[in-house]
Design a protein around this motif. Structure first.
Motif, short mmCIF file in Angstrom:
data_model
loop_
_atom_site.label_atom_id
_atom_site.label_comp_id
_atom_site.label_asym_id
_atom_site.label_seq_id
_atom_site.Cartn_x
_atom_site.Cartn_y
_atom_site.Cartn_z
N HIS A 2 0.82 -1.21 0.00
CA HIS A 2 0.00 0.00 0.00
C HIS A 2 0.86 1.26 0.00
CE1 HIS A 2 -2.69 3.08 1.66
NE2 HIS A 2 -3.61 2.42 0.98
N VAL A 3 1.88 1.28 0.88
CA VAL A 3 2.73 2.47 0.98
C VAL A 3 3.50 2.68 -0.32
CG1 VAL A 3 4.71 3.45 2.14
CG2 VAL A 3 2.93 2.37 3.48
N LEU A 4 4.00 1.59 -0.88
CA LEU A 4 4.77 1.75 -2.12
C LEU A 4 3.87 2.23 -3.25
CD1 LEU A 4 7.35 -1.15 -2.24
CD2 LEU A 4 7.72 1.25 -1.82
N GLN A 5 2.63 1.79 -3.19
CA GLN A 5 1.73 2.27 -4.22
C GLN A 5 1.48 3.75 -4.10
OE1 GLN A 5 -2.22 1.07 -4.24
NE2 GLN A 5 -2.22 0.75 -6.45
N VAL A 6 1.38 4.21 -2.84
CA VAL A 6 1.21 5.64 -2.62
C VAL A 6 2.44 6.40 -3.09
CG1 VAL A 6 1.17 7.34 -0.77
CG2 VAL A 6 -0.44 5.44 -0.73
N LEU A 7 3.61 5.85 -2.83
CA LEU A 7 4.85 6.56 -3.13
C LEU A 7 5.33 6.34 -4.55
CD1 LEU A 7 6.88 5.78 0.11
CD2 LEU A 7 5.62 7.84 -0.43
N ALA A 8 4.70 5.40 -5.26
CA ALA A 8 5.24 5.03 -6.57
C ALA A 8 5.39 6.21 -7.53
CB ALA A 8 4.37 3.93 -7.19
N VAL A 31 3.32 -0.59 12.10
CA VAL A 31 2.75 -1.24 10.93
C VAL A 31 1.29 -1.61 11.19
CG1 VAL A 31 2.92 -3.32 9.52
CG2 VAL A 31 4.97 -2.09 10.13
N VAL A 32 1.04 -2.15 12.36
CA VAL A 32 -0.33 -2.56 12.69
C VAL A 32 -1.25 -1.34 12.72
CG1 VAL A 32 -1.77 -3.52 14.52
CG2 VAL A 32 0.40 -4.58 13.99
N LEU A 33 -0.76 -0.27 13.32
CA LEU A 33 -1.60 0.93 13.42
C LEU A 33 -1.87 1.52 12.04
CD1 LEU A 33 -0.61 3.02 16.50
CD2 LEU A 33 -2.82 2.09 15.88
N TYR A 34 -0.88 1.49 11.19
CA TYR A 34 -1.08 2.03 9.85
C TYR A 34 -2.15 1.24 9.12
CZ TYR A 34 -0.05 3.76 5.20
OH TYR A 34 -0.16 4.33 3.95
N ALA A 35 -2.04 -0.08 9.24
CA ALA A 35 -3.04 -0.92 8.58
C ALA A 35 -4.43 -0.65 9.16
CB ALA A 35 -2.67 -2.39 8.74
N ARG A 86 -5.66 2.90 7.88
CA ARG A 86 -5.98 2.89 6.46
C ARG A 86 -7.00 1.82 6.11
NH1 ARG A 86 -4.45 7.69 5.20
NH2 ARG A 86 -2.32 8.03 4.51
N ARG A 87 -7.46 1.11 7.13
CA ARG A 87 -8.47 0.07 6.95
C ARG A 87 -8.06 -0.93 5.86
NH1 ARG A 87 -10.62 3.68 9.53
NH2 ARG A 87 -12.60 4.64 9.83
N LEU A 88 -6.85 -1.44 6.00
CA LEU A 88 -6.38 -2.40 5.01
C LEU A 88 -6.88 -3.80 5.35
CD1 LEU A 88 -2.73 -1.14 4.61
CD2 LEU A 88 -4.68 -0.68 3.15
N ASP A 89 -7.12 -4.58 4.31
CA ASP A 89 -7.66 -5.92 4.49
C ASP A 89 -6.50 -6.91 4.41
OD1 ASP A 89 -9.16 -7.98 1.95
OD2 ASP A 89 -8.97 -8.39 4.09
N TYR A 90 -6.19 -7.59 5.52
CA TYR A 90 -5.10 -8.55 5.47
C TYR A 90 -5.46 -9.80 6.24
CZ TYR A 90 -3.92 -6.52 10.03
OH TYR A 90 -3.96 -6.06 11.30
N PHE A 91 -4.59 -10.80 6.08
CA PHE A 91 -4.82 -12.12 6.66
C PHE A 91 -3.94 -12.26 7.88
CE2 PHE A 91 -5.96 -16.45 6.63
CZ PHE A 91 -4.83 -17.19 6.91
N SER A 92 -4.53 -12.57 9.02
CA SER A 92 -3.73 -12.42 10.23
C SER A 92 -3.57 -13.70 11.04
CB SER A 92 -4.35 -11.35 11.12
OG SER A 92 -5.68 -11.71 11.39
N GLU A 93 -3.73 -14.85 10.46
CA GLU A 93 -3.49 -16.05 11.25
C GLU A 93 -2.05 -16.47 11.11
OE1 GLU A 93 -7.91 -17.76 10.46
OE2 GLU A 93 -6.21 -19.14 10.35
N GLU A 94 -1.55 -17.24 12.10
CA GLU A 94 -0.16 -17.64 12.00
C GLU A 94 -0.04 -18.98 11.29
OE1 GLU A 94 1.71 -18.16 15.75
OE2 GLU A 94 0.59 -19.95 16.23
#
Lengths: 352, 471
Positions: A89-95, A241-245, A248-256
């Motif tokens: 996400h960040v790289l996309q913003v900065l691209a 990182v967690v707070l940023y996600a 920005r309400r990012l959708d990610y997978f969080s199981e180990e």
């Protein structure tokens, strides 16, 4: 310790020092704890400013380290987890500012019940960001060896299965292959500061001089024809990182991962959490230490590559390549150098 | 444990679980005696073989490194604890052996009374001091008991790094030993009873046995109440236990080195055991001292220039030390330290100690693995050479600073992260102002510490006119 992010008092007008945006703070209900404060030092900022600061820090990391030159085609190792999601996400913003173009590369290790769900998350992300996604699978690249098959093959000898050792080496090779497939010039991964700190602790506890000597910098320039790799999030702590996600309400997978509980990294992670609680700067201090380790050149045998591991797997002796040196691969006799801790042979005590 | 280097070559040759020493088991060395202690993972030793093993290790460490020249004055730093007591005992025994294998240096003992820093009452300190003096008199070396309060009287010259002598070559060591042996032979033939003088010829040394052990070298004056108060205030002003421990170590080191310098000792021996050094290595890592691990945990530490700190006990684990002291009645004195009875999470040192010992229970090779890795560390970037690099040194620990202003790694800018104010992170050098991101434009400044050097920035982002000091 860092100050509380929210003042849990009666509603009051609060002004973000950066944006001068006034917000009304309502006290949170007693049951729900406030989110962990960011490790941004003694300033409390509002969500928007925090995200802007995070992005600026990543930009600075990339620019000052000259990690991704303009015109680079960057393959982002996307696992569906929080780190790679935030990274993409960040790289996309900065691209646009950096002048780079992105490709997503996801690796399917063949871990049932874990990787399939993660890949679904990656596909959703790729669709939302409209980035091209390539999935490379161990089964295709490495002659049918999925991680489940590796685990089965190394199990049962009473020792640990060492799954992470195999998976790590093979994944890096798979990322390399995927990146070449999409014509990338650089590879980025989402390792954060906590990951690097855990790695240095773990490598010391395991005595892995080879990896200690290699790691530490912001990335490797790419030895032996490999693509240059870097970790733009290396200076961001896991909390950030967690707070940023979150913001920005990012959708990610969080199981180990299914194999995570038996990994040795768990000890290092537990230790790191304790250290961080005692002294919040410990994480970055560890990264600082890791950068400045000086190991003797003779003590840096090259770590086994994917070929050696696969060779061992195919021969039915999976632990060959992760033993001491690669003696077994040459079918040599019993080990020549024994444990260094054996009682020393009686020798004349030198006069001094 | 997924330990690198574990030999997995033959699954069939996996070692059997360590056997408990049963009635049938004999000492693994002599195969005859009844074992009394199990070292490492299953090696059972009888009493005599254990003693021989222990002593041999001590002598081998000293002999292998060849740093201690015959006739040299060596100061033993004794804290009263088991490891340093064991070290003193080894030196005592080594000096009294038959002449061929006798240790050949001239020892003295220094003991630092840290009661004020630990908050002990004067009565407790006096009691401990009395116990220590009893043991010191038994040992018989010239001894110096110094209170930590004397650190306030140290001259500023302790903070200067003295020029080091050129590293002695192998040939010089052998030559020194040979000439010393010849000289002893000659003296023995002449029947001289006076103190021998060295071929090196610098000083007239008096052999310990001729010296009156009742007469300590330093004036025995107790510290004044004002000094004790000042020391307590100093330690109270330090907020965290971690920082207090580091401060105490720095002060203690400076004091010991000062005693060594004033009394002409060129080497200091400390009793750090393998376990303690492994814990210290991991603690130093966590504190950001990765650049100095080789000095902090290696055999010899030459950063202070004229006095070299040596760690002869670094291959003995705490378990071996404890058993040796118990079996052979080595006297030691218990002195409460800063972190005695502190909870486990009180400081980084305590955390790491608890973690390592717990992990050692589960994986018995943890400490030795960390130790082996520490042996591979080098004193980079420059070895201890005569012309030491003129870079600035830390005032407290005397190591060359590990902050480089023009380094490639990003963290180096602005200094060690623990000192870097993260608030400064939010300041952008002028170069990047034009790149201010979404959100409020002009008021948001982001970046870190001193501005990066202009040549580090890609051309397109460089504002030639303004080097960009963050406002």
């Amino acid at each position: 310790m860092v100050p509380l992010f929210f003042q849990v008092l009666k509603p009051r007008l609060w002004t973000c020092p950066e944006s001068s945006i006034s917000l009304i703070h309502r006290p949170l209900p007693a049951k729900r704890a406030p989110p962990p404060p960011p490790a941004l030092g003694p300033r409390a900022v509002c969500g928007a400013c925090f995200c802007a600061a995070f992005e600026a820090e990543v930009l600075h990391t990339v620019v000052a380290g000259r990690l991704l030159p303009p015109g680079a085609v960057v393959a982002v190792g996307a696992s569906g987890g929080k780190d790679s999601t935030v990274l993409a996400h960040v790289l996309q913003v900065l691209a646009p500012r950096l002048g780079i173009s992105l490709r997503l590369v996801a690796v399917d290790e063949g871990i049932g019940g874990y990787r399939d769900a993660a890949l679904a998350a990656v596909r959703r992300q790729a669709a939302r960001w409209e980035l091209p996604l390539t999935v490379v699978a161990y089964a295709d690249l490495f002659g049918g060896w999925t991680m489940d098959a590796v685990a089965r093959s190394t199990a049962g000898s009473g020792r640990s299965r060492a799954c992470c050792t195999f998976c790590g080496v093979l994944r890096r090779r798979a990322l390399e292959e995927g990146a070449r497939l999409v014509g990338a010039t650089h590879i980025v991964t989402g390792h954060n500061a906590d990951d690097m700190a855990e790695t240095v602790l773990m490598n010391f506890l395991r005595g892995d001089a080879a990896r200690l000597a290699r790691g530490g910098g912001l990335g490797s320039p790419g030895e032996g024809g490999a693509l240059p790799r870097c970790r733009p999030l290396q200076l961001a702590s896991q909390k950030e990182v967690v707070l940023y996600a979150h913001f920005r309400r990012l959708d990610y997978f969080s199981e180990e991962c299914v194999y995570a509980p038996e990994a040795f990294r768990g000890h290092a992670r537990h230790l790191l959490k304790l250290l961080e609680a005692a002294r919040p700067s410990a994480v970055l201090d560890l990264v600082h230490s890791a950068e400045r380790l000086a190991l003797a050149p003779a003590a840096r045998p090259p770590a086994p590559g994917a070929c050696a591991l696969l060779d061992g797997l195919n021969r039915g002796r999976p632990r060959l390549a992760i033993g001491k040196g690669r003696r077994g691969l040459d079918e040599a006799g019993p080990p020549r150098d024994g444990e260094p801790e054996r009682a020393p042979a009686p020798e004349a005590v030198p006069a001094f | 444990m997924c330990q690198v280097g574990e030999d997995y070559a033959e699954p069939a040759s996996e070692e059997p679980p360590p056997r408990q020493p049963g009635r049938e088991q004999k000492c693994v060395k002599c195969k005859e005696g009844l074992p009394v202690v199990v070292i490492r993972a299953g090696d059972a030793f009888c009493r005599d073989c254990f003693k021989a093993f222990y002593i041999h290790k001590f002598r081998a460490v000293l002999g292998k490194n060849r740093l201690i020249f015959p006739g040299e004055k060596v100061l033993l730093a004794w804290s009263g604890g088991p490891s340093s007591s064991s070290m003193v005992w080894q030196v005592l025994e080594g000096l009294s052996r038959e002449s061929a294998k006798r240790l050949r240096f001239v020892p003295g003992i220094v003991c630092i009374d840290e009661g004020a820093a630990c908050g002990l009452s004067p009565e407790a300190r006096a009691k401990t001091l009395a116990e220590m003096k009893l043991i010191l008199q038994t040992v018989g070396f010239p001894w110096h008991v110094v209170a930590l309060e004397e650190v306030f009287d140290l001259p500023p010259s302790v903070l200067r790094c003295f020029a080091q002598e050129p590293v002695e070559t192998e040939g010089a060591y052998k030559a020194a030993v040979d000439s010393f042996l010849q000289q002893q032979h000659v003296l023995g033939a002449e029947g001289a009873g006076d103190s021998p003088s060295l071929a090196q010829g610098e000083e007239q040394l008096s052999w310990p046995c001729t010296q009156d052990p009742q007469n300590p070298q330093s004036p025995d004056r107790p510290p004044t109440a004002a000094q004790t108060e000042a020391l307590s205030r100093l330690f109270d002003s330090v907020k965290t236990l971690t920082a207090k421990e580091e401060l105490l170590q720095a002060l203690r080191t400076h004091l010991i080195l000062h005693v060594a310098r004033t009394h002409g000792y060129s080497k200091v021996m400390t009793g750090d055991s393998c376990t303690r050094l492994a814990i210290k290595l991991m603690t130093s890592l966590a504190l950001g001292r990765g650049a100095f691990l080789a000095w902090d945990t290696g055999f010899s530490d030459e950063r202070h220039g004229d006095v070299v700190v040596v760690r002869p006990m670094r291959e003995h684990t705490l378990k071996e030390v404890a058993f040796y002291n118990h079996l052979f009645a080595v006297p030691s004195v218990f002195t409460p330290a800063l972190d005695t009875k502190a909870p486990e999470k009180a400081s980084i040192h305590r955390l790491m100690e608890a973690f390592m010992l717990r992990l050692q229970d589960q994986f018995p090779s943890t400490v030795s693995t960390v130790y082996r890795t520490s042996e591979k560390l080098v004193k980079a970037p420059r070895h201890g050479c005569a012309a030491s690099p003129p870079g600035p040194r830390c005032l407290l620990c005397m190591c060359a600073l590990d902050i480089d202003t023009a380094g490639a790694a990003l963290l180096s800018q602005g200094g060690p992260p623990s000192l870097r104010h993260r608030a400064a992170v939010l300041r952008l050098p002028r170069e990047h102002e034009g790149l201010a991101l979404r959100g409020p434009p002009a008021t948001l400044h982001l970046g870190r510490g001193p501005a990066p050097q202009p040549e580090l920035l890609p051309q397109g982002l460089h504002r030639a006119a303004d080097p960009g000091v963050p406002g």
